[in-house]
Design an enzyme around this catalytic site. Structure first.
Site, PDB file in Angstrom:
ATOM      1  N   GLU A 166      30.478   4.946  12.201  1.00 22.08           N
ATOM      2  CA  GLU A 166      29.186   5.347  11.379  1.00 22.08           C
ATOM      3  C   GLU A 166      28.227   4.236  11.477  1.00 22.08           C
ATOM      4  O   GLU A 166      28.510   3.002  10.946  1.00 22.08           O
ATOM      5  CB  GLU A 166      29.484   5.839  10.068  1.00 22.08           C
ATOM      6  N   CYS A 214      21.358   4.474   5.480  1.00 25.39           N
ATOM      7  CA  CYS A 214      21.438   4.705   6.957  1.00 25.39           C
ATOM      8  C   CYS A 214      20.961   6.350   7.019  1.00 25.39           C
ATOM      9  O   CYS A 214      20.488   6.628   8.305  1.00 25.39           O
ATOM     10  CB  CYS A 214      23.143   4.785   7.536  1.00 25.39           C
TER      11      CYS A 214
HETATM   12  O1  TXE Z   1      26.684  -5.409   9.533  1.00 28.80           O
HETATM   13  P1  TXE Z   1      27.733  -5.638  10.288  1.00 28.80           P
HETATM   14  P2  TXE Z   1      25.626  -6.191   8.652  1.00 28.80           P
HETATM   15  C1  TXE Z   1      22.833  -2.127   9.872  1.00 28.80           C
HETATM   16  C2  TXE Z   1      21.583  -2.417   9.358  1.00 28.80           C
HETATM   17  C3  TXE Z   1      21.853  -3.907   9.297  1.00 28.80           C
HETATM   18  C4  TXE Z   1      22.724  -4.283  10.002  1.00 28.80           C
HETATM   19  C5  TXE Z   1      23.464  -5.663   9.989  1.00 28.80           C
HETATM   20  O2  TXE Z   1      20.535  -2.097  10.421  1.00 28.80           O
HETATM   21  O3  TXE Z   1      20.548  -4.501   9.293  1.00 28.80           O
HETATM   22  O4  TXE Z   1      23.582  -3.313  10.525  1.00 28.80           O
HETATM   23  O5  TXE Z   1      24.185  -5.505   8.924  1.00 28.80           O
HETATM   24  C6  TXE Z   1      32.239  -6.298   9.225  1.00 28.80           C
HETATM   25  N1  TXE Z   1      34.896  -7.339  13.546  1.00 28.80           N
HETATM   26  N2  TXE Z   1      23.876  -1.408   8.768  1.00 28.80           N
HETATM   27  O6  TXE Z   1      25.509  -7.610   9.209  1.00 28.80           O
HETATM   28  O7  TXE Z   1      27.994  -6.913  10.789  1.00 28.80           O
HETATM   29  C7  TXE Z   1      31.382  -6.906   8.210  1.00 28.80           C
HETATM   30  O8  TXE Z   1      32.397  -7.908   7.569  1.00 28.80           O
HETATM   31  C8  TXE Z   1      35.285  -6.235  12.700  1.00 28.80           C
HETATM   32  C9  TXE Z   1      24.020  -0.115   9.014  1.00 28.80           C
HETATM   33  O9  TXE Z   1      26.112  -6.465   7.368  1.00 28.80           O
HETATM   34  O10 TXE Z   1      28.130  -4.370  11.106  1.00 28.80           O
HETATM   35  C10 TXE Z   1      31.330  -5.823   7.159  1.00 28.80           C
HETATM   36  O11 TXE Z   1      32.496  -5.349   6.447  1.00 28.80           O
HETATM   37  N3  TXE Z   1      34.376  -6.203  11.423  1.00 28.80           N
HETATM   38  C11 TXE Z   1      25.087   0.489   8.156  1.00 28.80           C
HETATM   39  C12 TXE Z   1      31.045  -4.498   8.083  1.00 28.80           C
HETATM   40  O12 TXE Z   1      31.504  -5.147   9.525  1.00 28.80           O
HETATM   41  C13 TXE Z   1      33.147  -7.027  11.314  1.00 28.80           C
HETATM   42  C14 TXE Z   1      25.455  -0.446   6.658  1.00 28.80           C
HETATM   43  C15 TXE Z   1      29.443  -4.212   8.613  1.00 28.80           C
HETATM   44  O13 TXE Z   1      28.729  -5.488   8.876  1.00 28.80           O
HETATM   45  C16 TXE Z   1      33.109  -7.908  12.472  1.00 28.80           C
HETATM   46  C17 TXE Z   1      25.294  -1.883   7.089  1.00 28.80           C
HETATM   47  C18 TXE Z   1      33.913  -7.835  13.664  1.00 28.80           C
HETATM   48  N4  TXE Z   1      33.627  -8.502  14.514  1.00 28.80           N
HETATM   49  C19 TXE Z   1      24.390  -2.219   8.047  1.00 28.80           C
HETATM   50  N5  TXE Z   1      31.806  -8.304  12.257  1.00 28.80           N
HETATM   51  C20 TXE Z   1      25.186   1.693   7.858  1.00 28.80           C
HETATM   52  N6  TXE Z   1      25.683   2.514   8.996  1.00 28.80           N
HETATM   53  O14 TXE Z   1      25.058   2.404   6.911  1.00 28.80           O
HETATM   54  C21 TXE Z   1      31.440  -7.973  11.121  1.00 28.80           C
HETATM   55  N7  TXE Z   1      32.611  -7.223  10.529  1.00 28.80           N
END
Ligand code: TXE
Length: 530
Positions: A251, A285
Site C-alpha cells: 500500500e 494516503c
Molecule cells: O516512508 P517509508 P517514510 C509516503 C509519503 C511520505 C513518504 C516517505 O509520501 O512523504 O512516503 O515517508 C520502513 N526495508 N508515505 O519515509 O520509508 C520504515 O521504517 C523495509 C505514504 O516514512 O516507506 C517504516 O516503518 N522497511 C504512506 C515504513 O517502512 C523499511 C505512509 C515506511 O517508511 C525500509 C507513509 C527498508 N529498506 C509514507 N526503509 C501511505 N501509503 O499511506 C524504511 N522502512
C-alpha cells in the site's frame, strides 16, 4: 545478502522519538538487529503452532475483547498517538482508535464466512464419484511493516486480519511511532490473558527499529509481508521479496483526485475539499491531493475554500481546539515546501498559506491553497503529504476524467455532483476506491477493501478480500470408489478410439451424436472390467 537493502545498524544502537508539535524528546528505544529480528520471527513461528489450533470461534471472541479494550483505553491511546504523530486528538480517536475497533469487530464477525470450506462440483461424468473441497489455511507468520500517519489503525487492521485467520504476526512499526505499536501489542496481550489464552510465546511480536530493521524482516523466514509506506521503499521491499518469492501486499500512497462537477453542492464540496486535504495535516494516503473543478463554479469554489481555510485553527494536536496539527518531521515539511515553492516558480498562485509557521513550532506549515497548477509540477504528480490543496479548472467531464487518470498513482478519488452524472464518471477513474459525494470514509468501512492500482500498490487489505490474502487454499479430493481403477490409467493400447468416443459423448453437439458416441465407449468399460 540477496537484496539491495543494506543493513547499516550495529548492535546496541538506539533511536529517539520526539513530539512533532514541540520537538520534545518522548522516549528512546533499542534498535532490533538481525539476530533479534530473526528471534522474533522464530517466536512468532512457534506461537503460530498453538494459535492456529485455537478454534476460530475463540479467535473471534478474542477480537471482540480487543474491540472492547480499545474503546476502554481510547483516551490513553489517543494521547499516545497525538504525542507521537502530532495529529489532533479527535482524529486519533476516530481515525485510529475507532477504525481499529471496527476492524476488530469486522474480523470477529466475518472471518467464519471467509474461512468456510467450499464444495467443488465435478462436472465430468468420469470424475463424479469423487468429493472435492477447498479448505482455507493460514499462511503462517505475517510480517507487517507500518507507517506513521495512521500509527494504530493501519497496523491494527492488518494484525487483526492475520490473527483471526490463524496467522501470527511480526510487526515493525514506523520508527516515528513505536509507542503506539507497543500499546497495540499490550491491548492484544491483555485480551489474550482475559480470554485465558496465556500460552507463550505470544502470537504478535513487535520489533522496533529504523528502515534496516524492516529490511531484515523482509529477509527473514516470514510467509507473507504487508508493507505500507512510500513507493520507493515499497519497490525495494518488493524486489527483496521477489528474490525468495515471498508474497507481498503493498500500500504505497496516492495522488488522489477530487472532481467537482458544476451541479455539486458548493458548500458541501468546499468543506469536503478543505477537510479532505488538511486532515492529519494532509498526511493521509486516501486524501485530496489534486482538485479539478468545473469552470462554471471555479471562482466561487476557490473563494469559499479560502474562507474556510482561513477559519482553520492550526496548533498542537493535544489542544482540543486544533483543526490542523504539525507535520510529522522536518523532512516531511521540506517535501511540502519544495513542491509548493517549485509550483510557485513555475507560475502557480498561492491563494492562501504557502509558508511555515515558525511561531507555532518547527514542523508547522500553513494550510495552503494553490491555483494555476498543471501536471508539469511535482505538486500535481508526486505525493505531497502536506496541508496543501492544489485546484485547477476543467471544461468538459471528459477533461476531468483524463486529468484525474493522468497519474502514476491510483489509490482513491472522489466525484462530487448529481449521482446521475457523478457515478458514470466514478466508474471511469483508475483507482482502488472511488467515492461519490464523499471522501476518505472508504478507509473507515471495515468491510470495504483498501488498496490501489498502478504505483499505489498491489493487493488489498481490509474487508473480506484482505482476509483472503492471508489464507491459502488447499484442494482436498476424496475418491468414493477406492477399489476401482481409473479408465485413463495404463495400459493405453486400444484405448484411443473409445477414449475419443468418450470425449465426443461429453462434448459433441446433438443428443443423438452423443448417444452414438457413448455406445462406442462400451469396449473401454468391458476391457476395464477384466
Ligand atoms: O516512508 P517509508 P517514510 C509516503 C509519503 C511520505 C513518504 C516517505 O509520501 O512523504 O512516503 O515517508 C520502513 N526495508 N508515505 O519515509 O520509508 C520504515 O521504517 C523495509 C505514504 O516514512 O516507506 C517504516 O516503518 N522497511 C504512506 C515504513 O517502512 C523499511 C505512509 C515506511 O517508511 C525500509 C507513509 C527498508 N529498506 C509514507 N526503509 C501511505 N501509503 O499511506 C524504511 N522502512
Amino acid at each position: 545478502m540477496s537484496s539491495g537493502i543494506h543493513l547499516i545498524f550495529k548492535a546496541g544502537e538506539r533511536f529517539t522519538t520526539t513530539n512533532p508539535a514541540n520537538g520534545q524528546r518522548l522516549a528512546d528505544y533499542a534498535i532490533a538487529d538481525a539476530t533479534e529480528v530473526n528471534a522474533a520471527i522464530a517466536r512468532a513461528r512457534q506461537a503460530q503452532q498453538w494459535w492456529s489450533q485455537v478454534p476460530l470461534i475463540r479467535r473471534a471472541a478474542l477480537l471482540r475483547r480487543v474491540a472492547r479494550l480499545l474503546n476502554e483505553s481510547k483516551q490513553a491511546l489517543a494521547t499516545v498517538i497525538t504525542g507521537e504523530s502530532g495529529k489532533p486528538m479527535l482524529e486519533a480517536l476516530l481515525n485510529d482508535v475507532l477504525v481499529s475497533a471496527d476492524a476488530a469487530l469486522f474480523c470477529a464477525t466475518d472471518a467464519a464466512s471467509v474461512m468456510r470450506s467450499e464444495d467443488v462440483p465435478h462436472h465430468n461424468i468420469a470424475l463424479r464419484l469423487k468429493r472435492g473441497r477447498i479448505e482455507w489455511e493460514p499462511l503462517g507468520v505475517i510480517g507487517i511493516i507500518a507507517p506513521w500517519n495512521y500509527p494504530l489503525s493501519i497496523p491494527a487492521a492488518d494484525t487483526f486480519a492475520a490473527l483471526v485467520t490463524g496467522n501470527s504476526v511480526v510487526l515493525k512499526p514506523s520508527e516515528l511511532t513505536p509507542q503506539t505499536a507497543l500499546a497495540l501489542e499490550q491491548v492484544i496481550n491483555h485480551a489474550l490473558d482475559e480470554e485465558g489464552l496465556t500460552t507463550l510465546p505470544r502470537p504478535v511480536q513487535v520489533i522496533l527499529g529504523l528502515g534496516p530493521t524492516g529490511g531484515q524482516l523482509v529477509e527473514g523466514e516470514i510467509d507473507k509481508l504487508i508493507f505500507t509506506g512510500s513507493v520507493s521503499t515499497g519497490r525495494r521491499v518488493a524486489m527483496a521479496a521477489a528474490e525468495r518469492l515471498l508474497p507481498v501486499t503493498l500500500e504505497l500512497g496516492g495522488k488522489d483526485a477530487m472532481i467537482v462537477l458544476d451541479d455539486a453542492d458548493l458548500d458541501v464540496a468546499t468543506s469536503a475539499a478543505v477537510w479532505g486535504s488538511m486532515l492529519n495535516a494532509g498526511q493521509t494516503c486516501v486524501s485530496v491531493e489534486r482538485c479539478y473543478v468545473q469552470r462554471k463554479i471555479y471562482s466561487k469554489f476557490i473563494s469559499q475554500c479560502v474562507q474556510k481555510i482561513q477559519a482553520l485553527k492550526v496548533g498542537p494536536g493535544a489542544d482540543q481546539q486544533t483543526d490542523v496539527g504539525p507535520l510529522i518531521t522536518q523532512r516531511q515539511l521540506h517535501i511540502v515546501e519544495q513542491q509548493v515553492d517549485e509550483a510557485r516558480a513555475l507560475g502557480a498562485i498561492v491563494q492562501i498559506g504557502g509558508h511555515r509557521l515558525p511561531e507555532l513550532g518547527e514542523n508547522f506549515y500553513a494550510p495552503t491553497l494553490v491555483t494555476d497548477v498543471d501536471h508539469t509540477m511535482s505538486l500535481m504528480c508526486e505525493e505531497t503529504f502536506g496541508p496543501v490543496l492544489p485546484v485547477t479548472p476543467f471544461d468538459a467531464d471528459e477533461d476531468a476524467i483524463r486529468m484525474a487518470n493522468d497519474s502514476d498513482f491510483g489509490l482513491a478519488s472522489s466525484v462530487w455532483g448529481s449521482t446521475r452524472r457523478a457515478e458514470p464518471i466514478a466508474r471511469q477513474l483508475q483507482a482502488g476506491t472511488v467515492l461519490v459525494n464523499d471522501l476518505i470514509s472508504g478507509f473507515a468501512v471495515a468491510a470495504a477493501p483498501h488498496g490501489g492500482v498502478k504505483h499505489s500498490g498491489l493487493g488489498r487489505t481490509h474487508g473480506r478480500l484482505g482476509l483472503r490474502e492471508l489464507v491459502r487454499p488447499r484442494y482436498v479430493d476424496v475418491d468414493l470408489m477406492p477399489s476401482m481403477k481409473k479408465l485413463w490409467w495404463y495400459p493405453y493400447a486400444q484405448n484411443f478410439q473409445p477414449m475419443a468416443a468418450f470425449v465426443d459423448m461429453l462434448h459433441q453437439p446433438g443428443l443423438l451424436a452423443r448417444l452414438r458416441a457413448s455406445l462406442k465407449t462400451i469396449p473401454l468399460l468391458l476391457r476395464r472390467r477384466r
